[in-house]
Design a protein around this motif. Structure first.
Motif, PDB file in Angstrom:
ATOM      1  N   HIS A 149       0.825  -1.205   0.000  1.00  0.00           N
ATOM      2  CA  HIS A 149       0.000   0.000   0.000  1.00  0.00           C
ATOM      3  C   HIS A 149       0.865   1.263   0.000  1.00  0.00           C
TER       4      HIS A 149
ATOM      5  N   VAL B  65      -0.142   2.451  -4.523  1.00  0.00           N
ATOM      6  CA  VAL B  65      -0.891   3.706  -4.652  1.00  0.00           C
ATOM      7  C   VAL B  65      -0.301   4.797  -3.774  1.00  0.00           C
TER       8      VAL B  65
ATOM      9  N   TYR C 253       0.246   5.157   0.329  1.00  0.00           N
ATOM     10  CA  TYR C 253      -0.483   5.592   1.523  1.00  0.00           C
ATOM     11  C   TYR C 253       0.056   6.909   2.070  1.00  0.00           C
TER      12      TYR C 253
ATOM     13  N   GLU D  71      -5.007  -4.960  -0.613  1.00  0.00           N
ATOM     14  CA  GLU D  71      -4.701  -3.524  -0.620  1.00  0.00           C
ATOM     15  C   GLU D  71      -5.943  -2.709  -0.963  1.00  0.00           C
TER      16      GLU D  71
ATOM     17  N   CYS E 169      -7.727   0.203   1.303  1.00  0.00           N
ATOM     18  CA  CYS E 169      -8.030   1.557   0.808  1.00  0.00           C
ATOM     19  C   CYS E 169      -9.473   1.946   1.111  1.00  0.00           C
TER      20      CYS E 169
ATOM     21  N   GLU F 103     -10.163   2.467   4.900  1.00  0.00           N
ATOM     22  CA  GLU F 103      -9.538   3.629   5.539  1.00  0.00           C
ATOM     23  C   GLU F 103     -10.374   4.897   5.423  1.00  0.00           C
ATOM     24  N   CYS F 104     -11.192   4.982   4.387  1.00  0.00           N
ATOM     25  CA  CYS F 104     -11.831   6.254   4.021  1.00  0.00           C
ATOM     26  C   CYS F 104     -12.579   6.960   5.156  1.00  0.00           C
TER      27      CYS F 104
ATOM     28  N   MET G 242      -8.655   8.170  -1.687  1.00  0.00           N
ATOM     29  CA  MET G 242      -8.439   6.810  -1.195  1.00  0.00           C
ATOM     30  C   MET G 242      -9.501   5.859  -1.733  1.00  0.00           C
ATOM     31  N   TYR G 243     -10.740   6.323  -1.748  1.00  0.00           N
ATOM     32  CA  TYR G 243     -11.828   5.461  -2.198  1.00  0.00           C
ATOM     33  C   TYR G 243     -11.700   5.154  -3.687  1.00  0.00           C
TER      34      TYR G 243
ATOM     35  N   ALA H 170      -8.927   5.102  -5.401  1.00  0.00           N
ATOM     36  CA  ALA H 170      -7.816   4.155  -5.524  1.00  0.00           C
ATOM     37  C   ALA H 170      -8.256   2.752  -5.120  1.00  0.00           C
ATOM     38  N   GLY H 171      -9.068   2.663  -4.062  1.00  0.00           N
ATOM     39  CA  GLY H 171      -9.559   1.365  -3.619  1.00  0.00           C
ATOM     40  C   GLY H 171     -10.402   0.672  -4.673  1.00  0.00           C
TER      41      GLY H 171
END
Length: 332
Positions: free
Chosen positions: A228, A232, A234, A297, A301, A304-305, A318-319, A321-322
């Protein structure tokens, strides 16, 4: 050294004693209580990889604290972002990745045994659904949750609700049923790995995996956390090195990238770190599954949002990328 090297986002009070070289963390969260449990459970042969815990208390349910040995090292995230006077070239990153692989392999094989599928399901399925729903309910970007497809960086991408049945089926068959329990860190991103003089030290362990407390969990989760940081990125998100363009209607594309701060030196360091990771973990001896690690991963992502509510643009980046990672993993 910046306080972020020792203090997690969850820790809201700390004291540093320069004379004795100690740092005391205090807060009222379960996260710190679990971290204390982790330190108390570290097998003796791996204690050297962590700051010594000199004292701690979890007796008072409203206030936990722990006193740690203080390390004056930069973390790997700061090296990645070019915030060190010492530049790491590809050979340096390769050596670091080989060192990390050796440590993670030893942890994974320490008292290795079949894990409880309920714990893996809790982390990979239940937590992801809960956190995805929590982010949706914040109503920051409702268009992300409408329909089956959206555009991200001008590429058609399945939404969470559209791709989740396929993801969940794969998790059940390939991740949860194959879960082998070993020692893990639980939050093994670059910000939690100190580096100095070719020495690696780990801080801010998670202390839980599903219903388990202490040092046990799925070693693939640590590899995905590490990936991570170099994939992308972190630390790029948490240091606000990104840019987001929001779609105003379903026909427009959501866009994100690393923004104007992403200079050639940072690009070089990230490229070297990512290439070294791929060589050691995906292409080296006993390679791990790129599909599995990319999928985990993506789950990280998405999950975490909702915890970055202080910066809605970061949550969206983040979303996005997830979602990209979940779609990519299902195509590998």
């Amino acid at each position: 050294m910046e306080k972020s090297q020792i203090i997690t986002r969850a820790c809201n009070d700390w004291e540093r004693d320069w004379t004795l070289g100690t740092l005391t963390k205090k807060n009222q969260t379960i996260r710190l209580r679990n971290e204390i449990r982790y330190y108390r459970s570290i097998p003796w042969q791996f204690e050297v990889l962590f700051p010594r815990m000199l004292d701690a208390s979890v007796w008072d349910e409203s206030d936990h604290w722990m006193k740690l040995e203080y390390y004056n090292y930069l973390d790997l995230g700061q090296y990645l972002l070019g915030r060190s006077d010492w530049h790491l070239d590809y050979s340096d990153w390769l050596s670091i990745m080989q060192h990390l692989r050796s440590i993670l392999d030893r942890w994974a094989n320490h008292d290795k045994m079949p894990g409880f599928s309920e714990d893996a399901w809790e982390v990979y399925v239940a937590e992801t659904v809960i956190e995805n729903n929590a982010f949706r309910e914040q109503d920051i970007a409702p268009l992300l949750f409408e329909g089956d497809w959206i555009l991200i960086n001008d590429r058609p991408t399945q939404t969470f609700k559209a791709i989740w049945p396929e993801v969940e089926a794969y998790l059940e068959k390939e991740i949860i049923l194959t879960y082998q329990e070993g020692m893990i860190h639980g939050d093994c991103n670059f910000s939690n790995i100190l580096y100095g003089g070719n020495v690696l030290r780990f801080i801010n362990p998670r202390g839980s995996f599903g219903t388990m407390f202490g040092v046990r969990g799925d070693p693939r989760y640590d590899v995905a956390k590490l990936y991570h940081s170099v994939d992308v990125g972190y630390e790029f998100f948490t240091n606000d090195i990104f840019a987001v363009t929001k779609a105003e209607n379903p026909s427009e594309s959501w866009k994100w990238d690393y923004g104007k701060q992403y200079n050639p030196n940072i690009w070089r360091d990230k490229t070297h770190a990512l290439s070294a990771f791929i060589e050691v973990f995906f292409e080296g001896e006993n390679p791990v599954s790129k599909k599995d690690i990319t999928l985990i991963e993506g789950l990280i992502c998405v999950s975490e949002c909702p915890h970055h509510h202080e910066n809605p643009d970061r949550q969206i980046a983040m979303y996005l990328a997830g979602l990209q990672l979940l779609n990519k993993a299902m195509q590998l």
